[in-house]
Design a protein around this motif. Structure first.
Motif, mmCIF file in Angstrom:
data_model
loop_
_atom_site.group_PDB
_atom_site.id
_atom_site.type_symbol
_atom_site.label_atom_id
_atom_site.label_comp_id
_atom_site.label_asym_id
_atom_site.label_seq_id
_atom_site.Cartn_x
_atom_site.Cartn_y
_atom_site.Cartn_z
ATOM 1 N N ALA A 78 0.835 -1.206 0.000
ATOM 2 C CA ALA A 78 0.000 0.000 0.000
ATOM 3 C C ALA A 78 0.870 1.256 0.000
ATOM 4 O O ALA A 78 0.564 2.235 -0.712
ATOM 5 N N ASP A 82 1.138 4.161 -2.950
ATOM 6 C CA ASP A 82 0.952 5.557 -2.567
ATOM 7 C C ASP A 82 2.162 6.405 -2.963
ATOM 8 O O ASP A 82 2.016 7.498 -3.524
ATOM 9 N N ARG A 87 -2.981 5.525 -9.242
ATOM 10 C CA ARG A 87 -4.413 5.612 -8.971
ATOM 11 C C ARG A 87 -5.169 4.672 -9.893
ATOM 12 O O ARG A 87 -4.666 4.268 -10.930
ATOM 13 N N GLU A 88 -6.402 4.352 -9.489
ATOM 14 C CA GLU A 88 -7.244 3.457 -10.300
ATOM 15 C C GLU A 88 -6.481 2.176 -10.647
ATOM 16 O O GLU A 88 -6.479 1.712 -11.788
ATOM 17 N N ASP A 107 -7.636 -3.998 4.291
ATOM 18 C CA ASP A 107 -7.238 -2.760 4.969
ATOM 19 C C ASP A 107 -7.744 -1.504 4.265
ATOM 20 O O ASP A 107 -7.401 -0.396 4.666
ATOM 21 N N GLY A 108 -8.511 -1.654 3.226
ATOM 22 C CA GLY A 108 -9.113 -0.494 2.575
ATOM 23 C C GLY A 108 -8.773 -0.378 1.107
ATOM 24 O O GLY A 108 -9.641 -0.192 0.270
ATOM 25 N N GLY A 109 -7.470 -0.468 0.767
ATOM 26 C CA GLY A 109 -7.047 -0.411 -0.630
ATOM 27 C C GLY A 109 -7.624 0.775 -1.370
ATOM 28 O O GLY A 109 -8.219 0.626 -2.442
ATOM 29 N N ALA A 110 -7.416 1.994 -0.831
ATOM 30 C CA ALA A 110 -8.080 3.177 -1.368
ATOM 31 C C ALA A 110 -7.736 3.441 -2.832
ATOM 32 O O ALA A 110 -8.560 3.990 -3.571
ATOM 33 N N ARG A 111 -6.553 3.067 -3.272
ATOM 34 C CA ARG A 111 -6.129 3.339 -4.643
ATOM 35 C C ARG A 111 -6.415 2.170 -5.587
ATOM 36 O O ARG A 111 -6.040 2.212 -6.751
ATOM 37 N N SER A 113 -8.853 -0.121 -7.743
ATOM 38 C CA SER A 113 -10.157 -0.126 -8.388
ATOM 39 C C SER A 113 -10.605 -1.520 -8.789
ATOM 40 O O SER A 113 -11.804 -1.805 -8.832
ATOM 41 N N PHE A 216 -15.563 -5.475 -0.914
ATOM 42 C CA PHE A 216 -14.892 -4.845 -2.060
ATOM 43 C C PHE A 216 -15.872 -4.769 -3.221
ATOM 44 O O PHE A 216 -16.314 -5.792 -3.747
#
Length: 281
Positions: A78, A82, A87-88, A107-111, A113, A216
């Motif tokens: 992660a 970052d 992104r995406e 854990d979220g994996g915000a980046r 898609s 997800f």
């Protein structure tokens, strides 16, 4: 290879092509070269970023005291995504790399898609059957004795045994031989690898990570070797069912390491998946 400084240490990575971003994660005792075949094809219309993670075949030792549990390496992934400003991302993982994908998503994996899981550890299959259990048991040895144990990997006949790489790949022995070199020749890499293997032996975070896949909501693909003897095919089916937008593709004529045994077919599957999911939104 390019490099990036992370909290745990220096990570080498390859970065090829332009287009939708694929981040490709390898497994235990492997490096980024697992992906060379698929990347040669996919980099024509995708950006393919493949880090060499501290999973036993790395050539840059981590800092003393770095967290080399699977959860620690997932956090490193992660951080890597970052730091590169990606992104995406379509996050792709084979073998233990697939376990890392599950932990990043947990854990979220915000980046992230999209996700692609490729014949990987899941549920209670950690360490993975005979192959993984033998490796993790060897991690109980002191690092110097672990190094002596790994000297056997100089011999092709040993590498082809089920307790080594024989059930993982049908065609990649030259690549496998390179993967075993760092741990055979470098004290600091043996230190890292023993720390990792002991952490794997101590706990299994994958059952909880698998349940978290229900949350997800991005497109997800599970690619599985149809006759896999290390990663049970029923696990592929279960993972695809857990993922709300998941689907399963089974591949014939390959062992666990689909990207190594069937690189062109794997690239075709991934290109189709990314293209279809982009069109569908």
């Amino acid at each position: 290879m390019a490099t990036v400084e992370l909290e745990a240490g220096t990570i080498e990575y390859t970065d090829a092509g332009e287009g939708p971003v694929l981040v490709l994660l390898h497994g235990l005792m492997m490096d980024a070269s697992l992906w060379d075949g698929p990347v040669a094809e996919l980099s024509r219309d995708h950006r393919c970023v493949a880090p060499t993670l501290p999973l036993g075949a790395h050539r840059r030792a981590m800092r003393p005291g770095a967290d080399l549990s699977l959860e620690g390496v997932a956090r490193l992934v992660a951080e890597f995504v970052d730091r590169l400003g990606l992104r995406e991302v379509t996050l792709v993982g084979s073998d233990t790399g697939g376990a890392l994908v599950q932990l990043v998503l947990r854990d979220g994996g915000a980046r992230v898609s999209r996700a692609v899981l490729v014949s990987c550890e899941a549920f209670d299959n950690l360490p993975a059957r005979l192959t993984g259990r033998t490796l993790v048991l060897s991690g109980r040895l002191p690092p110097w004795l672990f190094g002596l144990f790994m000297q056997q990997m100089r011999l092709r006949a040993v590498r082809r045994l089920p307790i080594a790489f024989g059930w993982l790949t049908a065609r990649g022995d030259a690549t496998v031989a390179r993967w075993t070199e760092p741990v055979r020749t470098r004290r600091d890499i043996r230190r890292d690898t023993v720390a990792l293997l002991r952490a794997v032996a101590a706990s299994n975070p994958l059952p909880a990570a698998a349940e978290a896949l229900r949350g997800f909501d991005g497109p997800a693909l599970v690619v599985w070797a149809s006759g896999d003897r290390v990663m049970p095919p029923e696990h592929g089916r279960r993972l695809a069912e857990l993922l709300p937008r998941g689907r399963l593709v089974e591949v014939d004529g390959t062992r666990t390491l689909v990207p190594l045994d069937k690189p062109d077919r794997f690239a075709e599957i991934v290109r189709e998946f990314v293209g279809e999911s982009a069109r569908d939104g």
